[in-house]
Design an enzyme around this catalytic site. Structure first.
Site, PDB file in Angstrom:
ATOM      1  N   ARG A   1       2.446   4.815 -16.660  1.00  0.00           N
ATOM      2  CA  ARG A   1       2.775   4.604 -18.083  1.00  0.00           C
ATOM      3  C   ARG A   1       4.027   5.405 -18.446  1.00  0.00           C
ATOM      4  O   ARG A   1       4.925   4.904 -19.123  1.00  0.00           O
ATOM      5  CB  ARG A   1       1.625   5.088 -18.974  1.00  0.00           C
ATOM      6  CG  ARG A   1       0.331   4.368 -18.737  1.00  0.00           C
ATOM      7  CD  ARG A   1       0.115   3.235 -19.743  1.00  0.00           C
ATOM      8  NE  ARG A   1      -1.027   2.438 -19.333  1.00  0.00           N
ATOM      9  CZ  ARG A   1      -0.950   1.287 -18.676  1.00  0.00           C
ATOM     10  NH1 ARG A   1       0.208   0.736 -18.383  1.00  0.00           N
ATOM     11  NH2 ARG A   1      -2.032   0.634 -18.329  1.00  0.00           N
TER      12      ARG A   1
ATOM     13  N   CYS B   1      -7.859   3.239 -12.357  1.00  0.00           N
ATOM     14  CA  CYS B   1      -8.064   4.358 -11.430  1.00  0.00           C
ATOM     15  C   CYS B   1      -9.517   4.377 -10.969  1.00  0.00           C
ATOM     16  O   CYS B   1     -10.422   4.186 -11.781  1.00  0.00           O
ATOM     17  CB  CYS B   1      -7.781   5.696 -12.118  1.00  0.00           C
ATOM     18  SG  CYS B   1      -6.135   5.807 -12.778  1.00  0.00           S
TER      19      CYS B   1
ATOM     20  N   ARG C   1      -1.896   6.455   8.148  1.00  0.00           N
ATOM     21  CA  ARG C   1      -1.473   5.238   8.836  1.00  0.00           C
ATOM     22  C   ARG C   1      -0.333   5.546   9.798  1.00  0.00           C
ATOM     23  O   ARG C   1       0.811   5.167   9.563  1.00  0.00           O
ATOM     24  CB  ARG C   1      -1.037   4.182   7.816  1.00  0.00           C
ATOM     25  CG  ARG C   1      -2.139   3.656   6.936  1.00  0.00           C
ATOM     26  CD  ARG C   1      -3.251   2.968   7.724  1.00  0.00           C
ATOM     27  NE  ARG C   1      -2.759   1.835   8.498  1.00  0.00           N
ATOM     28  CZ  ARG C   1      -2.732   0.584   8.037  1.00  0.00           C
ATOM     29  NH1 ARG C   1      -3.162   0.311   6.837  1.00  0.00           N
ATOM     30  NH2 ARG C   1      -2.283  -0.394   8.800  1.00  0.00           N
TER      31      ARG C   1
ATOM     32  N   ARG D   1       0.835  -1.195   0.000  1.00  0.00           N
ATOM     33  CA  ARG D   1       0.000   0.000   0.000  1.00  0.00           C
ATOM     34  C   ARG D   1       0.872   1.247   0.000  1.00  0.00           C
ATOM     35  O   ARG D   1       2.015   1.245   0.441  1.00  0.00           O
ATOM     36  CB  ARG D   1      -0.888   0.017   1.261  1.00  0.00           C
ATOM     37  CG  ARG D   1      -2.250  -0.657   1.120  1.00  0.00           C
ATOM     38  CD  ARG D   1      -3.149   0.036   0.106  1.00  0.00           C
ATOM     39  NE  ARG D   1      -3.085   1.486   0.128  1.00  0.00           N
ATOM     40  CZ  ARG D   1      -3.805   2.264   0.904  1.00  0.00           C
ATOM     41  NH1 ARG D   1      -4.677   1.738   1.723  1.00  0.00           N
ATOM     42  NH2 ARG D   1      -3.670   3.576   0.865  1.00  0.00           N
TER      43      ARG D   1
ATOM     44  N   TYR E   1       3.929   5.973   2.814  1.00  0.00           N
ATOM     45  CA  TYR E   1       2.988   7.087   2.965  1.00  0.00           C
ATOM     46  C   TYR E   1       3.783   8.384   2.972  1.00  0.00           C
ATOM     47  O   TYR E   1       4.694   8.547   3.771  1.00  0.00           O
ATOM     48  CB  TYR E   1       2.182   6.933   4.259  1.00  0.00           C
ATOM     49  CG  TYR E   1       1.205   5.789   4.154  1.00  0.00           C
ATOM     50  CD1 TYR E   1      -0.123   6.016   3.828  1.00  0.00           C
ATOM     51  CD2 TYR E   1       1.622   4.477   4.334  1.00  0.00           C
ATOM     52  CE1 TYR E   1      -1.016   4.963   3.683  1.00  0.00           C
ATOM     53  CE2 TYR E   1       0.740   3.413   4.196  1.00  0.00           C
ATOM     54  CZ  TYR E   1      -0.577   3.668   3.870  1.00  0.00           C
ATOM     55  OH  TYR E   1      -1.455   2.637   3.723  1.00  0.00           O
TER      56      TYR E   1
ATOM     57  N   GLU F   1     -11.898   7.276  -4.585  1.00  0.00           N
ATOM     58  CA  GLU F   1     -11.948   6.815  -3.190  1.00  0.00           C
ATOM     59  C   GLU F   1     -13.291   7.224  -2.608  1.00  0.00           C
ATOM     60  O   GLU F   1     -13.775   8.325  -2.890  1.00  0.00           O
ATOM     61  CB  GLU F   1     -10.806   7.510  -2.418  1.00  0.00           C
ATOM     62  CG  GLU F   1     -10.677   7.144  -0.976  1.00  0.00           C
ATOM     63  CD  GLU F   1     -10.116   5.737  -0.765  1.00  0.00           C
ATOM     64  OE1 GLU F   1      -9.345   5.266  -1.606  1.00  0.00           O
ATOM     65  OE2 GLU F   1     -10.500   5.125   0.247  1.00  0.00           O
TER      66      GLU F   1
END
Ligand code: DC
Length: 336
Positions: A63, A74, A114, A7, A106, A77
């Site tokens: 890409r 894509c 997180r 992640r 992150y 969220e």
């Protein structure tokens, strides 16, 4: 083959094509580099963007990095009230020959997503009256992390010495008191509470007399060793903003971000004078200026861990800047 997932997330400063592509590129590069991955290890990547990000598809940057045969997609969220805005998240699936512990990445304000995986530590150093505590407190509040005021710890020891009728500038008076001195802090969202030998002294340590005593005991290596150990212990566990004199150089040399705040002695004396006046305390401006110059000398000339800008700290002169301007400057560094 073994299959894993990594992640990552990064925050943006604005919703522009350039920002989306450059930040996503940085995130992908860091995930790859930190985990020693090759493109052929990557099975697929899912990108999500918060609903305020729509100037470009983040996958375009993959890409552009040459990931032409990796399946990418894509999505938006889901929106949750008060969640971090302008944020791109990544879920990368990888296949590896061997078992390997992978690091999630992150970056920018996304570290807040997180705190268990990515701790953020911000060091703010500078002389008395440069605005450290005001900025550190507000910054911590805006980032949703804790604030540790290390000066309060030196003040607590200064108070102990004064209460025992001893001379804070004499190590022979101070050092024997240390084994029986317990300084502890409780960090709460509303602020920091400081305890001396189990008694709360948060308010009591804010006098001119204790300020001066703190600056004297701060020159004694035994005092510094005792407090630095405690500061490092706290910083190991949580994300925080810590302010003081030696945080970037000595206490947290690996801090995520280091700031050195300064202002001219006259400006700092003016601020202190105004602060005291607001509290109904009338002190002569020149006396405050003299005290500031004396404390600067104590803090900067001591042999052990003196006040000094860390080489990798960003210098901000707050003389002609508002609190908001300084905060915005620091936040933009976190996002860059
Ligand atoms: O930031 P402050 O005014 O509360 O600090 C009080 C004194 O404590 C300051 O004059 C120097 C000392 N100090 C220090 O030596 N090292 C720190 N990390 C913080 C404060």
């Amino acid at each position: 083959m073994k299959y894993f997932a990594v992640r990552g997330a990064i925050s943006l400063s604005e919703n522009t094509k350039e920002e989306i592509l450059s930040k996503t590129k940085r995130l992908l590069e860091q995930i790859i580099q930190k985990n020693r991955l090759e493109y052929q290890d990557i099975v697929s990547i899912i990108f999500t963007a918060t609903r305020d990000v729509d100037a470009a598809y983040p996958a375009v940057s993959a890409r552009e990095l040459g990931m032409t045969s990796i399946p990418l997609i894509c999505c938006q969220e889901m929106y949750v009230e008060n969640s971090l805005p302008l944020c791109i998240r990544v879920l990368m699936h990888v296949q590896l020959e061997e078992e390997r512990e992978l690091q999630h990445v992150y970056l920018g304000k996304a570290v807040m997503l997180r705190p268990d995986l990515a701790r953020i530590t911000i060091a703010i150093d500078g002389p008395a009256g440069a605005g450290k505590s005001t900025i550190a407190k507000l910054l911590a509040e805006r980032l949703g992390i804790l604030y540790l005021d290390t000066g309060a710890m030196y003040r607590a020891i200064g108070l102990k010495v004064l209460e025992n009728g001893k001379d804070p500038s004499n190590p022979q008076d101070v050092v024997p008191l240390l084994p029986d001195t317990d300084v502890s802090v409780r960090l709460e969202k509303e602020g920091q509470k400081i305890f001396l030998d189990g008694r709360e002294v948060t308010g009591e340590i804010r006098t001119q007399e204790v300020s001066y005593a703190a600056s004297c005991v701060g020159t004694i290596p035994e005092v510094r060793h005792k407090l630095v150990e405690l500061q490092r212990e706290i910083a190991k566990k949580v994300s925080l903003v810590m302010d003081g004199r030696d945080i970037g150089t000595y206490v947290m040399p690996d801090a995520t971000l280091k700031i050195f705040l300064t202002a001219t002695p006259e400006e700092r004396a003016k601020r202190r004078w105004r602060e005291l006046k607001e509290k109904g305390i009338n002190v002569d401006y020149n006396t405050i200026l003299e005290e500031i110059v004396q404390r600067d000398a104590n803090d900067s000339n001591r042999r052990f861990a003196p006040l000094r800008k860390a080489e990798d700290a960003v210098l901000i002169d707050t003389t002609n800047k508002s609190v908001t301007q300084v905060l915005e400057e620091i936040e933009s560094m976190l996002n860059s």
